[in-house]
Enzyme design. Structure first.
Site, PDB file in Angstrom:
ATOM      1  N   ASP A  15     114.878 -20.012 -61.439  1.00  0.00           N
ATOM      2  CA  ASP A  15     115.359 -19.428 -60.200  1.00  0.00           C
ATOM      3  C   ASP A  15     116.833 -19.834 -60.091  1.00  0.00           C
ATOM      4  O   ASP A  15     117.289 -20.744 -60.806  1.00  0.00           O
ATOM      5  CB  ASP A  15     114.548 -19.967 -59.019  1.00  0.00           C
ATOM      6  CG  ASP A  15     115.074 -19.479 -57.694  1.00  0.00           C
ATOM      7  OD1 ASP A  15     115.240 -18.265 -57.523  1.00  0.00           O
ATOM      8  OD2 ASP A  15     115.351 -20.321 -56.816  1.00  0.00           O
ATOM      9  N   ASP A  17     119.230 -19.555 -56.666  1.00  0.00           N
ATOM     10  CA  ASP A  17     119.594 -20.186 -55.400  1.00  0.00           C
ATOM     11  C   ASP A  17     118.729 -21.417 -55.163  1.00  0.00           C
ATOM     12  O   ASP A  17     117.505 -21.330 -55.102  1.00  0.00           O
ATOM     13  CB  ASP A  17     119.412 -19.201 -54.242  1.00  0.00           C
ATOM     14  CG  ASP A  17     120.454 -18.091 -54.252  1.00  0.00           C
ATOM     15  OD1 ASP A  17     121.646 -18.413 -54.186  1.00  0.00           O
ATOM     16  OD2 ASP A  17     120.063 -16.913 -54.323  1.00  0.00           O
ATOM     17  N   ASP A 214     112.782 -23.956 -56.764  1.00  0.00           N
ATOM     18  CA  ASP A 214     112.927 -24.897 -55.651  1.00  0.00           C
ATOM     19  C   ASP A 214     112.037 -24.545 -54.469  1.00  0.00           C
ATOM     20  O   ASP A 214     112.012 -25.283 -53.489  1.00  0.00           O
ATOM     21  CB  ASP A 214     114.381 -24.927 -55.168  1.00  0.00           C
ATOM     22  CG  ASP A 214     114.768 -23.629 -54.451  1.00  0.00           C
ATOM     23  OD1 ASP A 214     114.656 -22.549 -55.068  1.00  0.00           O
ATOM     24  OD2 ASP A 214     115.174 -23.691 -53.270  1.00  0.00           O
TER      25      ASP A 214
END
Length: 331
Positions: A15, A17, A214
């Protein structure tokens, strides 16, 4: 002792961001970690729910930060949504676009016609994150859906990580239409749907991919749905309290503070840990004792809470444990 975590996998799908950068600032250590993987020849992919940039733009942003990424390594929810629309609609169909110019460009490149108002008689609405999205285009989208247009959302992330803290994400904008229309989107394209990860693995010819994210509700759940192992890094949205309470559908295979965990011994970052781990010990009664790396304490604690112990029932048996539990908002 086991080998490094990364050595057990033939693709690492990141991922972006909250993992590699926050908006446009690299997370400390991320550039160095990914550059090291490149130098070793590790196959990499980037799978992002953010629909405000095209693959080439994302690759350019990463390259500007010092990560030599290629557009073919990047999968965005904007590109995936446009591809799905092209599969399901006749060429030249009008699609009302709610989002950034990147999403409009993807729709146009897919052979469809992006429009902005219900008066142009769109047969579909596609909604993605865009910092300039406002009431006017949301109103047009609401009218279009009420008139029968099929509603696609690139993703439903409630928040977007930033250096200043979480900001409203596309899920918050989707919630505006959900409230106005009294229903859910017809299709959600991005994570936690598994398509971005399964496509990345297919393109790389990977048999054993690792997802790094995250967020438990998108990255990790998406990995679970795709049948892939995952690494949760604590540099973005999901923190210890959310991890301790995670249902089975959102539990990562490994947990680390940041991307340096990729180079740690696999057994040292796997969750849940048991017995004594990293200077800590957790008793059968839920008492955390010892001192050391707080993430090691977290790996022990999830073993207890995932087995049914309420997170609030965890207790400190040492000053260091008391500080850790306070940091998790449990003391």
């Amino acid at each position: 002792m086991s080998g490094r975590l990364v050595d057990s996998y033939d693709l690492v799908a990141f991922d972006l961001d909250g993992v590699v950068y926050l908006i446009d600032r690299p997370i400390p250590g991320a550039v160095e970690a990914i550059s090291a993987l490149h130098a070793e020849g590790t196959a990499l992919a980037y799978a992002t729910n953010n629909a405000s940039r095209r693959a080439a733009d994302v690759a350019g942003l990463l390259t500007g930060m010092g990560v030599p990424a290629q557009p073919k390594e990047v999968l965005t929810s904007a590109g995936a949504a446009a591809a799905m629309l092209a599969d399901e609609l006749p060429a030249g169909s009008r699609v009302l676009v709610v989002g950034a110019e990147a999403l409009r460009a993807e729709v146009r490149e897919a052979g469809l016609v992006p429009v902005s108002t219900v008066d142009e008689q769109p047969v579909a609405v596609v909604q993605g994150y865009g910092p300039e999205v406002g009431w006017q285009v949301l109103a047009e989208a609401s009218l279009a859906v009420r008139a029968g247009a099929r509603w696609y959302a690139t993703n439903t992330d409630k928040t977007l990580p930033s250096p200043r803290g979480p900001l409203p994400g596309n899920g918050s904008l989707v919630a505006v239409l959900r409230t106005a229309l009294g229903r859910e989107p017809d299709v959600v394209v991005g994570k936690p749907e598994p398509a971005l990860f399964t496509t990345a693995a297919k393109l790389a010819g990977a048999q054993r991919p690792l997802v790094v994210g995250d967020r438990l509700d998108t990255d990790i759940e998406g990995a679970v749905r795709a049948g892939m192992d995952s690494l949760l890094v604590l540099t973005g949205v999901s923190g210890p309290a959310e991890l301790l309470a995670a249902p089975a559908s959102r539990r990562p295979t490994h947990v680390a503070a940041d991307l340096a965990g990729l180079f740690a011994a696999e057994e040292s970052v796997r969750v849940p840990a048991s017995g004594e781990h990293g200077g800590w010990r957790l008793t059968a009664e839920g008492v955390l004792e010892g001192e050391g790396d707080p993430v090691a304490a977290l790996r022990l604690a999830v073993g207890a809470t995932w087995d049914g112990l309420a997170p609030a029932a965890l207790r400190a048996g040492s000053p260091a444990a008391q500080a850790v539990l306070a940091d998790w908002n449990l003391e």
